[in-house]
Write an enzyme that holds these catalytic residues in place. Sequence first.
Site, short mmCIF file in Angstrom:
data_model
loop_
_atom_site.label_atom_id
_atom_site.label_comp_id
_atom_site.label_asym_id
_atom_site.label_seq_id
_atom_site.Cartn_x
_atom_site.Cartn_y
_atom_site.Cartn_z
CB CYS B 102 -0.92 0.15 1.35
SG CYS B 102 -1.84 -1.43 1.38
CB ILE B 103 2.58 3.50 -1.88
CG1 ILE B 103 1.88 3.25 -3.26
CG2 ILE B 103 3.73 2.51 -1.68
CD1 ILE B 103 2.96 3.71 -4.52
#
Lengths: 409, 103
Positions: B102-103
């Site tokens: 996840c970014i």
Amino acid sequence: MKKLLILGAGTAGTMMANKLRKKLTRDEWDITIVDQYKTHYYQPGFLFIPFGMYSAQDVIKPKSDFFPIGVNVIYSKIEKIVPAENQVQLAEGVVLNYDYLIIATGTRTAPEETPGLKDKLWYKEIFDFYTIEGAVALNNFFKTWQGGELVVNIAELPYKCPVAPLEFVFFADAFFTERGLRDKVNITYVTPLPGAFTKPRATKMLGELLKSKNINIIPDFNVAEVNNDEKKIVDYAGKEVKFDCLVSVPTNMGDEMIERSNMGDDMNFVPTDKHTLQARDYKNIFVIGDAANLPTSKAGSVAHFASEILEENLMCAIEGRPYTASFDGHANCYIETGYGKGTLIDFNYDTEPLAGSFPFPGVGPFGLLKVTRTNHYGKLIFRWLYWHILLKGKEMPIDSEMQMAGKKL
Amino acid sequence: MSTKSLAGVNVDVNEEGYLTDASQWTKEVALAIASEEGIELTDQHFEVIDYIRNKVAGGEALTIRGINKSGVVDAKTFYQLFPGAPLKKATKIAGVPKPVSCI
Ligand SMILES: Cc1cc2nc3c(=O)[nH]c(=O)nc-3n(C[C@H](O)[C@H](O)[C@H](O)COP(=O)(O)OP(=O)(O)OC[C@H]3O[C@@H](n4cnc5c(N)ncnc54)[C@H](O)[C@@H]3O)c2cc1C
């Protein structure tokens, strides 16, 4: 008097102070906000500094311009939180008590986490642009650089504003083209991700954009060390990439105060309920902005959308009602693509960035996953909105919950 | 989702070949997945696999950083044990879901 304490007066903390001072009556609630610095940095502006589009002056204002009347402001380093005693210790032995605590201490760059990164070439041929110092040093370097291998490397996930390094290479392409140096500057984007971005459609669109601009991409690269003598970065698998100028997005970590308080994960981010924004382990502590371990982007827009949820849920907690607001992880990021154009992505925990128009279905004016001139203006207008609307906690003309209308599946 | 025969038992896997039910995992299944990936498992591999299964059972996210600090192996060794994409390969062999970034 009851006490609300806000730690960190950056984007998220400042917004919450403004919102909650309006909500909580002054004869019942004391609000205090603490930060170590007196200057507020408009961090999205750091991206523009290396290319001479903004100067340092364009991105700083005194924090005091943005606090509402009736909030106590303390400029001090926070030593640690002692949640068992509802206490926060500041430098020089000052102790603050709280009934409710909001943690908004953000994330910091930690170049020391990568061996060789902050070494003899630091700010000579190796730079970051996530700090004002790095952005300004890189601007000076680019003024006289004659070209070579320009390598942009993301050290580790997660990092704030995940589109910023992409914008950086798009800007670099345009910048060196305009200077007549593009044929001497080889640009390579080196990322731990399997592609240009995380989700399929945005990855494809942004990957094609990199290609069309003749920017190389090296995916799945987890940097192990920077070799200053041979000017190369090396990953754990032994892969090497040579550079003449290295622009790094160093490891991003939560503040060390979180570690001292024993409240973080292995990157000092605070475990937080992704829907309620309550700290996982503490009932009267909430977390907002980059400091939280939420599985969404660390971005100002996310903090803004979350601020409306936090405001509502904090009121629920104070009044002893069940939580009524649920955060969906909404993120909305303008992406500069160079030459006065930009693109836009809008997504949340469950929905990947899709094509379409924003915020009005069919009308726009902004185009999702499209490169347009209007999107670029969206980014420029964002700075004005940031200083005048967002930080002051005023209503923005965008729903905090992500909307499907206007999106194409 | 589909069913696949590994080491003589039927297991449920997703389209990428990851087990969808961690309880169907056995050492024999691990050996079979590993050999499909071209890896011959040693005791050291199994130490890493145990670590990964424990982490995932505890609901914790897996990262290269976490492995490096685990005291089981350092990141370099982890790459040598599971060449190419170590987290993806090691989780597949350990019978747990592929880690998401996840970014
Ligand atoms: C180059 C760049 C480009 C970006 N572009 C965008 C963009 O286009 N759009 C977007 O939405 N977002 C963008 N962002 C991200 C955005 O700036 C951040 O996500 C946002 O500022 C996070 O807000 P925050 O309040 O969580 O943290 P911050 O704003 O970083 O505030 C944290 C505050 O806590 C204080 N603090 C921390 N620890 C302590 C301590 N121990 N004692 C005292 N004070 C402490 C710090 O001094 C700081 O003031 C960008 C960021 C960068 C770096």
